[in-house]
Write an enzyme that holds these catalytic residues in place. Sequence first.
Site, mmCIF file in Angstrom:
data_model
loop_
_atom_site.group_PDB
_atom_site.id
_atom_site.type_symbol
_atom_site.label_atom_id
_atom_site.label_comp_id
_atom_site.label_asym_id
_atom_site.label_seq_id
_atom_site.Cartn_x
_atom_site.Cartn_y
_atom_site.Cartn_z
ATOM 1 C CB THR A 255 15.505 23.615 0.722
ATOM 2 O OG1 THR A 255 16.288 24.742 0.824
ATOM 3 C CG2 THR A 255 16.425 22.355 0.834
ATOM 4 C CE LYS B 263 19.645 24.963 2.795
ATOM 5 N NZ LYS B 263 18.202 25.546 2.451
ATOM 6 C CE LYS C 251 12.121 20.976 2.338
ATOM 7 N NZ LYS C 251 11.927 22.302 2.059
#
Length: 295
Positions: free
Chosen positions: A94, A169, A244
């Site tokens: 990611t 995502k 994050k």
Amino acid sequence: MTHTIGFIGLGNMGGPMAANLVKAGHRVVGYDLVPEALRQAEEAGVRAAESAAEAVREADVVISMLPAGRHVLAAYADLLPAARPGTLFVDCSTIDVADARAAHDLAVSAGHHSVDAPVSGGVVGATAASLTFMVGAAEPDFEAVRPVLEAMGRKVVHCGPAGAGQAAKICNNMILGISMIAVSEAFVLGESLGLSHQALYDVASTASGQCWALTSNCPVPGPVPTSPANRDYAAGFAAALMAKDLGLAVGAAEAAGLPTELGRRAARLYADFAAADGTGLDFSAIITTLRKDGK
């Protein structure tokens, strides 16, 4: 069809993903900087390589699962020249959309194919081969990689061209982070009003408050026996990873000139939590901080 797959990054997510590829009949050659991760992968049938470059030399598919965009770009500098021409590179990390597109351009310029395919489902999904893959790729590359991804996941979604998987995502995880905070605040409020956890769950899980953060990852012990709250918030999806991902979403929103006020607030809450009480805990453990803040 079986493949020879080079797998770079065999940690909490990559290790079980590589193991599921072995179970599906693929020949997997893996590499990780952490010796223990490499040893565990070997026990699952992955052949250990002495370097990342060695892991990809004979591969027709290369999968990476790394912490951040800078790691992916640095890895590609070594991997692209070592791989055979026309290798299909699949990054499941990611990372920032811009970094995903930069990695794609590097791969294509080196004569390879490139796919970004970040995942949702956490360690539990990686182990059970029930991940959701969000794929950014040209149509032929998506069709080529789909059987490989299906060995590791339950759902594979083509989101668009290069970078679209990463875009999906970070949007998904912005929803998840905000909804976990909302569910946690509701339980804290319910506690203050004398409402039992089970009663609130029984209502909200079958009413308009229903969401994944409630019914699959409930932030209080009891109502959902498989949720991390029943294991002292042992990380399924770590708070630091949520921080994050929310940071990536905020960065993308800033680049687009969008306010995303709840996303920004969620990002700040998770950044503070991950840096303090949330170290090593599941992201649902943010309820513990919300309780303290209310006292």
